[in-house]
Design an enzyme around this catalytic site. Structure first.
Site, PDB file in Angstrom:
ATOM      1  N   HIS A   1       0.809  -1.231   0.000  1.00 27.64           N
ATOM      2  CA  HIS A   1       0.000   0.000   0.000  1.00 27.64           C
ATOM      3  C   HIS A   1       0.843   1.283   0.000  1.00 27.64           C
ATOM      4  O   HIS A   1       0.474   2.276   0.625  1.00 27.64           O
ATOM      5  CB  HIS A   1      -0.944   0.016   1.196  1.00 27.64           C
ATOM      6  CG  HIS A   1      -2.022  -1.023   1.156  1.00 27.64           C
ATOM      7  ND1 HIS A   1      -2.520  -1.546  -0.020  1.00 27.64           N
ATOM      8  CD2 HIS A   1      -2.713  -1.636   2.164  1.00 27.64           C
ATOM      9  CE1 HIS A   1      -3.467  -2.426   0.265  1.00 27.64           C
ATOM     10  NE2 HIS A   1      -3.591  -2.508   1.572  1.00 27.64           N
TER      11      HIS A   1
ATOM     12  N   HIS B   1      -9.788   2.010   0.460  1.00 24.94           N
ATOM     13  CA  HIS B   1      -9.679   0.839   1.335  1.00 24.94           C
ATOM     14  C   HIS B   1     -10.749   0.894   2.433  1.00 24.94           C
ATOM     15  O   HIS B   1     -10.447   0.813   3.623  1.00 24.94           O
ATOM     16  CB  HIS B   1      -8.273   0.793   1.936  1.00 24.94           C
ATOM     17  CG  HIS B   1      -7.843  -0.547   2.426  1.00 24.94           C
ATOM     18  ND1 HIS B   1      -8.411  -1.165   3.520  1.00 24.94           N
ATOM     19  CD2 HIS B   1      -6.888  -1.403   1.978  1.00 24.94           C
ATOM     20  CE1 HIS B   1      -7.806  -2.322   3.729  1.00 24.94           C
ATOM     21  NE2 HIS B   1      -6.877  -2.492   2.808  1.00 24.94           N
TER      22      HIS B   1
ATOM     23  N   GLU C   1     -11.875  -4.230  -2.492  1.00 23.48           N
ATOM     24  CA  GLU C   1     -10.949  -3.252  -3.066  1.00 23.48           C
ATOM     25  C   GLU C   1     -10.816  -3.483  -4.573  1.00 23.48           C
ATOM     26  O   GLU C   1     -10.121  -4.406  -5.002  1.00 23.48           O
ATOM     27  CB  GLU C   1      -9.586  -3.372  -2.389  1.00 23.48           C
ATOM     28  CG  GLU C   1      -9.624  -3.240  -0.875  1.00 23.48           C
ATOM     29  CD  GLU C   1      -8.398  -3.858  -0.226  1.00 23.48           C
ATOM     30  OE1 GLU C   1      -7.280  -3.382  -0.514  1.00 23.48           O
ATOM     31  OE2 GLU C   1      -8.561  -4.822   0.549  1.00 23.48           O
TER      32      GLU C   1
END
Length: 353
Positions: A109, A183, A318
């Protein structure tokens, strides 16, 4: 459509103040977003009796987000999901990123200071049936180890059809890799309602990308049929998990793209039979990562109203490109070149039944 803007604090070392923006439509649905990390802090939608509940996990103050969180409602980038050993090659040049996922040693991420840790500039666009907040920032060449200066716009919008929009655009001055996602953790019974394993889920995918022990895809595309990963028809999540040889769901599904609404493909449908709330996810992305939130109990996350988020208190859908795509030439490309525009869109549509 209405929007209100209120001060929400400051982040040390960043010049722009943090604001909380609340969008409301005529149906009573409302969403609160902040320019710190483009976080969706709350999302209130009516149930089958017209009663509102906040259906996303999160916090009530900026200070709580600054103290740390597992990407509650935030943007993930410059590359969402994982890159093996934090390494990728572009045109013979090697890039080394932070390996910040401690259990696996992979890049996750965007690193410990990814896009979710910045205060974004924003503008507001109003129309008769929708309001969009356009968050923007410049990610400089070399930030978190990535090459290329990236101009990014993340637009979050609410319309009168109870649809929440997540749109992304980006351009670069050098070849780079990009994978951006919101997210959000959803619990359609309400963020403080316990486990999501009673929800029913359908995912519009026949295949998934299996991973090795380090959570990096092997490169295979395997069928979900006759396994606990099979959500080709609506299944109660807890029932399917009983068939899974793993602790929970953290899997990338390959959307089959057969069911379309214009440029969008249907990705998933989530339904809570108790409240009657249903969320349909549509996207231009090739995949969706289903994470059941089973790792939430690894730390003490005390959210809105003092409610403690335990394992499976919320789930993520996601919409994204696949994990480790920069190192898998046969996966849909996440490369962005100068003169090109990265553009992806996702809709979360809410209704009751």
């Amino acid at each position: 459509m209405e929007i209100t803007v209120e001060p929400w604090g400051e982040v040390e070392g960043q010049e722009m103040p943090v604001h909380l923006l609340t969008l409301r439509n005529q149906n009573g649905m409302q969403v609160s977003v902040t320019n710190y990390g483009c976080i969706v802090a709350s999302l209130c939608t009516p149930d089958k009796h017209g009663e509102l509940a906040d259906v996303v996990l999160g916090y009530e103050s900026l200070a709580q987000y600054l103290a740390g969180h597992p990407f509650f409602g935030a943007i993930a980038g410059r590359y969402a999901n994982r890159i093996a050993q934090g390494q990728y090659l572009l045109d013979g040049e090697s890039f080394q990123l932070e390996t910040n996922e401690l259990p696996t040693g992979q890049h996750l991420h965007g690193g410990t200071k990814g896009f979710d840790k910045y205060v974004w500039a924003y503008s507001i666009e109003r129309s008769s049936d929708a309001i969009f907040v356009h968050f923007s920032r410049v990610s400089p060449d070399g930030e978190s180890g990535y090459g290329g200066t990236l101009q990014v716009v993340h637009s979050i919008g609410l319309d009168e059809h109870n649809q929440l929009h997540f749109n992304f655009k980006a351009t670069t001055d050098k070849p780079t890799v990009v994978n951006l996602v919101n997210h959000g953790y959803y619990n359609l019974a309400g963020h403080n309602s316990g486990s999501i394993e009673g929800h029913e889920l359908k995912i519009y995918a026949d295949l998934y990308t299996p991973v090795a022990d380090n959570m990096i895809p092997t490169g295979e595309l395997l069928a979900v049929k006759n396994s606990g990963l099979d959500f080709t028809t609506a299944q109660r999540i807890g029932d399917n998990r009983a068939l899974l040889n793993e602790a929970g769901y953290d899997h990338n599904y390959v959307l089959h793209q057969r069911d379309k609404e214009g440029e969008y493909a249907l990705a998933a449908e989530l339904y809570d039979p108790v409240s009657g709330r249903e969320m349909t996810v549509l996207t231009t992305q090739p995949g969706v990562q289903f994470y059941s939130g089973f790792k939430l109990s690894n730390k003490n996350w005390v959210g809105k109203g003092g409610y403690k988020y335990e394992s499976c208190s919320g789930l993520c859908l996601e919409t994204q490109h696949f994990p480790d795509s920069p190192n898998k030439a046969h996966f849909p490309s996440t490369r962005l070149n100068p003169g090109e525009v990265f553009e992806q869109k996702t809709i979360h549509r809410f209704r009751t039944r």
